[in-house]
Design a protein around this motif. Structure first.
Motif, PDB file in Angstrom:
ATOM      1  N   UNK A   6      36.219  56.720  41.486  1.00 11.74           N
ATOM      2  CA  UNK A   6      37.071  56.734  40.106  1.00 11.74           C
ATOM      3  C   UNK A   6      36.415  55.431  39.280  1.00 11.74           C
ATOM      4  N   UNK A   7      35.930  55.981  38.106  1.00  9.86           N
ATOM      5  CA  UNK A   7      35.556  54.877  37.054  1.00  9.86           C
ATOM      6  C   UNK A   7      36.411  54.898  35.837  1.00  9.86           C
ATOM      7  N   UNK A   8      36.985  53.836  35.536  1.00  7.04           N
ATOM      8  CA  UNK A   8      37.933  53.675  34.281  1.00  7.04           C
ATOM      9  C   UNK A   8      37.138  53.314  32.935  1.00  7.04           C
ATOM     10  N   UNK A   9      37.434  53.641  31.867  1.00  5.34           N
ATOM     11  CA  UNK A   9      36.807  53.527  30.553  1.00  5.34           C
ATOM     12  C   UNK A   9      38.048  53.192  29.753  1.00  5.34           C
ATOM     13  N   UNK A  10      37.981  52.194  29.166  1.00  4.74           N
ATOM     14  CA  UNK A  10      39.206  51.632  28.160  1.00  4.74           C
ATOM     15  C   UNK A  10      38.202  51.686  26.571  1.00  4.74           C
ATOM     16  N   UNK A  38      47.147  44.377  29.411  1.00  3.84           N
ATOM     17  CA  UNK A  38      48.381  45.529  30.091  1.00  3.84           C
ATOM     18  C   UNK A  38      47.488  46.534  30.766  1.00  3.84           C
ATOM     19  N   UNK A  39      46.483  47.026  29.844  1.00  2.32           N
ATOM     20  CA  UNK A  39      45.778  48.094  30.010  1.00  2.32           C
ATOM     21  C   UNK A  39      44.640  47.614  31.219  1.00  2.32           C
ATOM     22  N   UNK A  40      44.154  46.535  31.194  1.00  6.51           N
ATOM     23  CA  UNK A  40      43.218  46.163  32.350  1.00  6.51           C
ATOM     24  C   UNK A  40      44.053  46.050  33.526  1.00  6.51           C
ATOM     25  N   UNK A  41      45.314  45.548  33.622  1.00 10.44           N
ATOM     26  CA  UNK A  41      46.152  45.433  34.940  1.00 10.44           C
ATOM     27  C   UNK A  41      46.245  47.007  35.447  1.00 10.44           C
ATOM     28  N   UNK A  42      46.537  47.815  34.499  1.00 13.49           N
ATOM     29  CA  UNK A  42      46.653  49.335  34.894  1.00 13.49           C
ATOM     30  C   UNK A  42      45.471  49.695  35.761  1.00 13.49           C
ATOM     31  N   UNK A  43      44.098  49.535  34.861  1.00 13.87           N
ATOM     32  CA  UNK A  43      42.741  49.854  35.410  1.00 13.87           C
ATOM     33  C   UNK A  43      42.771  49.140  36.954  1.00 13.87           C
ATOM     34  N   UNK A  44      42.922  47.986  36.921  1.00 16.39           N
ATOM     35  CA  UNK A  44      42.724  47.156  38.170  1.00 16.39           C
ATOM     36  C   UNK A  44      43.568  47.806  39.288  1.00 16.39           C
ATOM     37  N   UNK A  45      44.654  48.238  39.067  1.00 20.69           N
ATOM     38  CA  UNK A  45      45.698  48.728  40.120  1.00 20.69           C
ATOM     39  C   UNK A  45      45.276  50.100  40.535  1.00 20.69           C
ATOM     40  N   UNK A  46      44.538  50.925  39.796  1.00 13.94           N
ATOM     41  CA  UNK A  46      44.022  52.295  40.128  1.00 13.94           C
ATOM     42  C   UNK A  46      43.002  52.250  40.632  1.00 13.94           C
ATOM     43  N   UNK A  47      41.689  51.339  40.248  1.00 11.97           N
ATOM     44  CA  UNK A  47      40.486  51.611  40.678  1.00 11.97           C
ATOM     45  C   UNK A  47      39.824  50.486  41.527  1.00 11.97           C
ATOM     46  N   UNK A  48      40.535  49.387  41.303  1.00  9.32           N
ATOM     47  CA  UNK A  48      40.108  48.133  42.007  1.00  9.32           C
ATOM     48  C   UNK A  48      38.861  47.255  41.838  1.00  9.32           C
ATOM     49  N   UNK A  49      38.151  47.875  40.743  1.00 13.48           N
ATOM     50  CA  UNK A  49      36.891  47.367  40.186  1.00 13.48           C
ATOM     51  C   UNK A  49      36.917  47.435  38.698  1.00 13.48           C
ATOM     52  N   UNK A  50      36.065  46.624  38.062  1.00  9.45           N
ATOM     53  CA  UNK A  50      36.139  46.219  36.850  1.00  9.45           C
ATOM     54  C   UNK A  50      35.552  47.747  35.959  1.00  9.45           C
ATOM     55  N   UNK A  51      36.463  47.789  34.862  1.00 11.89           N
ATOM     56  CA  UNK A  51      36.310  49.181  34.262  1.00 11.89           C
ATOM     57  C   UNK A  51      35.280  48.907  33.033  1.00 11.89           C
ATOM     58  N   UNK A  52      34.906  49.969  32.187  1.00 10.31           N
ATOM     59  CA  UNK A  52      33.983  49.704  31.366  1.00 10.31           C
ATOM     60  C   UNK A  52      34.870  49.828  29.952  1.00 10.31           C
ATOM     61  N   UNK A  53      34.656  48.774  29.346  1.00 11.36           N
ATOM     62  CA  UNK A  53      35.529  48.812  28.087  1.00 11.36           C
ATOM     63  C   UNK A  53      34.534  49.062  26.892  1.00 11.36           C
ATOM     64  N   UNK A  68      35.308  38.587  32.262  1.00  9.63           N
ATOM     65  CA  UNK A  68      34.850  38.772  33.764  1.00  9.63           C
ATOM     66  C   UNK A  68      35.553  40.084  34.396  1.00  9.63           C
ATOM     67  N   UNK A  69      36.646  40.562  33.528  1.00  4.31           N
ATOM     68  CA  UNK A  69      37.694  41.646  33.872  1.00  4.31           C
ATOM     69  C   UNK A  69      37.126  43.134  33.576  1.00  4.31           C
ATOM     70  N   UNK A  70      36.107  42.979  32.780  1.00  5.21           N
ATOM     71  CA  UNK A  70      35.502  44.328  32.576  1.00  5.21           C
ATOM     72  C   UNK A  70      33.835  44.219  32.162  1.00  5.21           C
ATOM     73  N   UNK A  71      33.309  45.402  32.207  1.00  2.00           N
ATOM     74  CA  UNK A  71      31.908  45.742  31.830  1.00  2.00           C
ATOM     75  C   UNK A  71      32.016  46.179  30.383  1.00  2.00           C
ATOM     76  N   UNK A  72      31.060  45.783  29.518  1.00  2.47           N
ATOM     77  CA  UNK A  72      31.424  46.355  28.191  1.00  2.47           C
ATOM     78  C   UNK A  72      30.023  47.297  27.607  1.00  2.47           C
ATOM     79  N   UNK A  73      30.465  48.207  27.070  1.00  2.00           N
ATOM     80  CA  UNK A  73      29.557  49.238  26.264  1.00  2.00           C
ATOM     81  C   UNK A  73      29.898  48.931  24.932  1.00  2.00           C
ATOM     82  N   UNK A  74      28.639  48.690  24.178  1.00  2.00           N
ATOM     83  CA  UNK A  74      28.924  48.697  22.637  1.00  2.00           C
ATOM     84  C   UNK A  74      28.879  49.782  21.885  1.00  2.00           C
ATOM     85  N   UNK A  75      29.727  50.023  20.896  1.00  2.00           N
ATOM     86  CA  UNK A  75      29.771  51.190  20.221  1.00  2.00           C
ATOM     87  C   UNK A  75      29.508  50.441  18.469  1.00  2.00           C
TER      88      UNK A  75
END
Ligand code: UD1
Ligand code: CA
Length: 464
Positions: A6-10, A38-53, A68-75
């Motif tokens: 599972x990967x999470x994208x925010x 709050x969204x970062x918390x949700x992500x952590x609860x589900x996937x256990x690793x840093x999402x891509x924001x 350090x709670x996320x990896x970042x993709x720039x748009x």
């Protein structure tokens, strides 16, 4: 079935124009934390690793906040939600064997259990895409869910592109989805922007999946869980719900609220059993309150640690302060940063403290200023005592050793030290250290003139 990764994208690249703010939307605070927290918390609860924001607008501020709670993709340019997810997918690389949960940085109230149910259903039914929807009487600007004759979701139509009949649909898109990783990049790259807003809509990926004959799952959630923040009114709504949840949790843990609707409390505040909170308390930041305390009417605490059996009376304001067991504070006391009150200390009405450490059992019961001070155990500071800690250039320290008695209306001109058990007479201005066991006083001798008042009356009568 849970073999899949599972990967999470925010999504957090949009400015949020409808907030009318200098600050990007996802960094606006509700119940003491940024929406995106709050969204970062949700992500952590589900996937256990840093999402891509996905970040873009105000990138530096968002990256600094989430660090350090996320990896970042720039748009770089905000060309739409589909384009935003594509940037994250490019960063993630090979998504074979993975599912991608897409969350919006502005939808903070979804419970992890609900996301878990969405994901479980997605996996067990092998859907191509699953999403969260909700039923609204007034669907406003949300995307409308278009279902086919069999009740299957066929596509999502944005409000700005919808026909009159589609606008009447009550089921709307919550902006939370799970996509199968395999086809996602290809689907997103093939989106077109020929719509009312000229944007690459993520929502069009639903119709793409249907054309490939994949099934689409839709979990109908409680509207509050899918509430997106677009305006200050939405932000207030989210805040109310977060405060309601925090109070419900504390009540279930044994805290009494005399009038819960009047209390404002941040999400991370902790309170022990059998503490009673009176109306209009405002409890903020990382405040921790022990058990068997009383938090009086209108008390405002921010970043405080309060022990057990403490009474904080009406109208007291305290920040970044520590109060030990059995202490009494207020009414109308002001504990400023760096105040540390020991066990059974009493700080009474209209007393202001700052960077002041009070030893066990010390008292300042009325009308005093105690700043940059070390107050020993069992000291008694009389009404109207002032530590003169500032000479116009520098701050200086006042030290009272144990058992010191300071008479009322005393000025302690710092730097100053009063030794163990010493006394200072009322009305003194103390500028020199007082040795242990001494009495210091600077009072000018009293003059008493007998019969003076009567003589003055006679003089005044004579002048008329
Ligand atoms: C979106 C959905 C809509 C849904 C609603 C739910 C689309 C096209 N529409 O609309 O169906 O009902 O959410 O809340 O997806 N963002 C980016 N880059 C962009 C554009 C947006 O990162 O180029 C981010 C925003 O920062 C935000 C999220 O995506 O966190 C949603 O964007 P927003 O503009 O609020 O979409 P809505 O109009 O609410
Ligand atoms: Ca939105």
């Amino acid at each position: 079935m849970s073999e899949r990764r599972l990967e999470v994208v925010i999504l957090a690249a949009g400015q949020g124009k409808r907030m009318k703010s200098k600050r990007i939307k996802v960094l606006h605070r509700a119940a003491g934390r940024a929406l995106v927290d709050y969204v970062l918390d949700m992500s952590l609860a589900l996937s256990g690793h840093a999402p891509v924001m996905v970040v873009g607008h105000d990138r530096e501020a968002v990256v600094a906040h989430c660090s350090d709670r996320a990896r970042f993709a720039t748009q770089e340019q905000q060309l739409g939600t589909g384009h935003a997810v594509l940037q994250a997918v490019k960063l993630l690389g090979d998504l074979r064997g993975a599912d991608v949960l897409v969350l919006s940085g502005d939808v903070p109230l979804t419970r992890p259990e609900t996301l878990r149910a969405l994901l479980d259903e997605h996996l067990s039914r092998a859907h191509g895409v699953s999403m969260m929807t909700m039923m609204l009487d007034d669907a406003g600007s949300y995307g409308r869910i278009v279902r086919g004759p069999e009740g299957n979701v066929e596509r999502i139509v944005e409000a700005k592109d919808a026909s009159a009949a589609e606008l009447r649909v009550r089921e709307v898109n919550a902006g939370i989805y799970v996509f199968r990783g395999e086809e996602l990049e290809r689907d997103l790259a093939s989106l077109s922007a020929t719509n009312a807003q000229g944007e690459y809509y993520l929502t069009d990926a639903i119709a793409t999946a249907r054309r490939r004959k994949e099934s689409v799952g839709a979990l109908i959630a409680e509207p509050i869980e899918a509430l997106g923040v677009n305006s200050r009114a939405d932000l207030a709504h989210v805040e109310r719900e977060l405060v309601r949840r925090a109070i419900a949790r504390l009540m279930s843990e044994g805290v009494t609220f005399r009038n819960p609707d009047s209390v404002t409390i941040d999400a991370q505040v902790r309170i022990g059993q059998d503490t009673v909170v009176y109306p209009f308390a405002v409890l903020e930041g990382e405040t921790v309150i022990g058990s068997d305390c009383v938090v009086g009417p209108g008390v405002h605490l921010k970043g405080c640690r309060i022990g057990n059996g403490v009474e904080i009376r009406t109208g007291t304001v305290a920040e970044d302060s520590t109060v030990a067991d059995g202490a009494t504070v207020g009414p109308y006391a002001h504990l400023r940063g760096g105040t540390v009150l020991g066990e059974k200390v009493k700080v009474g009405n209209f007393v202001e403290t700052k960077k002041a450490v009070f030893g066990k059992g010390a008292k300042a019961s009325h009308l005093s200023y105690v700043g940059d001070a070390e107050i020993g155990a069992d000291c008694n500071i009389g009404a109207g005592t002032i530590t003169c800690n500032y000479d116009g250039v520098q701050k200086h320290k006042t030290v009272l050793e144990d058992g010191v008695f300071i008479g009322s209306d005393t000025q302690l001109v710092a730097p100053i030290r009063v030794g163990n058990g010493a006394y200072v007479g009322a009305g003194s201005t103390i500028t020199k250290d007082v040795p242990a066991g001494a009495l210091a006083l600077t009072r000018t001798p009293q003059r008493t003139i007998e019969g003076w008042a009567a003589r003055r009356r006679l003089e005044r009568a004579a002048k008329k």
